[in-house]
Design an enzyme around this catalytic site. Structure first.
Site, short mmCIF file in Angstrom:
data_model
loop_
_atom_site.label_atom_id
_atom_site.label_comp_id
_atom_site.label_asym_id
_atom_site.label_seq_id
_atom_site.Cartn_x
_atom_site.Cartn_y
_atom_site.Cartn_z
N ASP A 1 4.49 7.37 6.06
CA ASP A 1 3.82 8.35 6.91
C ASP A 1 3.19 7.64 8.10
O ASP A 1 2.14 7.02 7.99
CB ASP A 1 2.75 9.09 6.11
N SER B 213 0.82 -1.21 0.00
CA SER B 213 0.00 0.00 0.00
C SER B 213 0.86 1.25 0.00
O SER B 213 1.96 1.27 0.56
CB SER B 213 -0.93 0.03 1.22
N LYS C 266 2.83 -3.32 7.30
CA LYS C 266 3.08 -3.65 5.90
C LYS C 266 4.51 -3.29 5.50
O LYS C 266 5.20 -4.04 4.79
CB LYS C 266 2.09 -2.91 4.99
#
Length: 321
Positions: A244, A239, A268
């Site tokens: 961030d 993703s 992830k």
């Protein structure tokens, strides 16, 4: 009015169909666990997840055998994990229709297997049930007492590539939906305020299916399994936004104090690092917000290091991924 003869044949057909379904159910539900899949230690996929792949040698699916390849061309076997999900099922379906590939879908549960078969019309032997968070490899190596030197279904042998599409999926809180609906009348009367603020909706993950377990532990186990299978290339569908830590997706699953099972993008990212250090050839894809629209209709923009996060529009059709 139906004649007595036609009534008899109609009734016979109904009985035949009923017996057929009962026979299929008996094959799927009554078949004993495969040998070597009953011990929690030596069981890679879980003793309860053998309904769709009894431990026997399987050749390539009949669909692939019937497809015509170029002279000398052999179908490349590919495993798609999370194959029953919205993205995974698209990847699986496209590969299943391509004569260059012999695809096997890895799904979490029997319900997911039935869903994938119904959606893609794939063959039974093209589906393997496995909860990736429960894969176990400890004590399999250098264990002389291990009676099962082949603890996974033969359908997964000779795999050349793996496409990882697994991801933790949040469930919306019904209470938060009700609260949002009750605020609609007041929000409508308030200038510059949306009827529903979707950021007010709360989500949570199913027990045991948290981002840490699915997107980190589960993906690590899949990468380890790829190495044991001798897979040459792993494609990881991850993703955008992993750089961030304050991305709002990381707040899903947490309460107002920041406690809970969240940080999906962080987990992830950690799994990506594990893949990079695995020694395997890999491709990591960072799609933006996935939308269920018709593919090949949106402009595709590519970049690295989350540079696209600065764009106002960050979505992409799931079919284009």
């Amino acid at each position: 009015m139906m004649s007595s003869t036609s009534s008899y044949h109609h009734g016979a057909r109904k009985v035949f169909r009923m017996l057929t379904w009962i026979s299929l159910a008996a094959v799927v539900l009554v078949s004993p666990p495969a040998e070597g899949f009953t011990s929690p230690i030596h069981n890679v996929f879980g003793a309860r997840h053998n309904l769709y792949n009894l431990r026997q040698r399987r050749v390539s699916s009949s669909r692939c055998r019937l497809q015509m390849n170029l002279p000398g061309q052999v179908s490349k076997k590919v495993i798609v994990t999370g194959a029953a999900g919205r993205t995974g099922s698209l990847v699986f379906s496209l590969l299943d229709k391509d004569p260059r590939f012999d695809v096997v879908g890895l799904v979490r549960s029997e319900a997911s297997a039935k869903k994938l078969i119904a959606k893609t019309k794939c063959l039974l032997e093209e589906v393997v049930i496995s909860d990736v968070t429960q894969m176990q490899f400890d004590k399999l190596d250098d264990d002389d007492d291990n009676d099962d030197k082949h603890p996974w279904p033969y359908a997964l042998d000779d795999t050349e590539a793996m496409v990882i599409c697994t991801s933790a999926v949040p469930q919306i809180s019904k209470r938060s939906v009700l609260k949002a609906m009750l605020k609609i009348p007041l929000n409508i009367l308030t200038p510059k305020k949306k009827a529903i603020n979707f950021r007010d909706l709360q989500f949570k993950y199913r027990p045991g299916q948290y981002p840490e377990m699915v997107d980190y532990v589960g993906q690590k186990k899949q990468i380890d399994f790829a190495k044991k299978l001798g897979v040459k290339h792993v494609v990881l569908v991850s993703s955008m936004g992993g750089l961030d830590t304050n991305n709002f997706l990381n707040q899903i699953g947490k309460d107002k104090e920041g406690n809970g099972h969240g940080d999906i993008l962080i987990w992830k990212r950690m799994a990506e690092k594990y893949l990079c250090e695995s020694g395997l050839q890999y491709t990591i894809i960072h799609p933006g917000g996935l939308v269920d629209t018709e593919p090949s209709k949106m402009e595709l923009v590519l970049d690295v290091d989350d540079a696209l996060m600065q764009r106002e529009k960050k979505s992409i059709s799931r079919g284009d991924v």
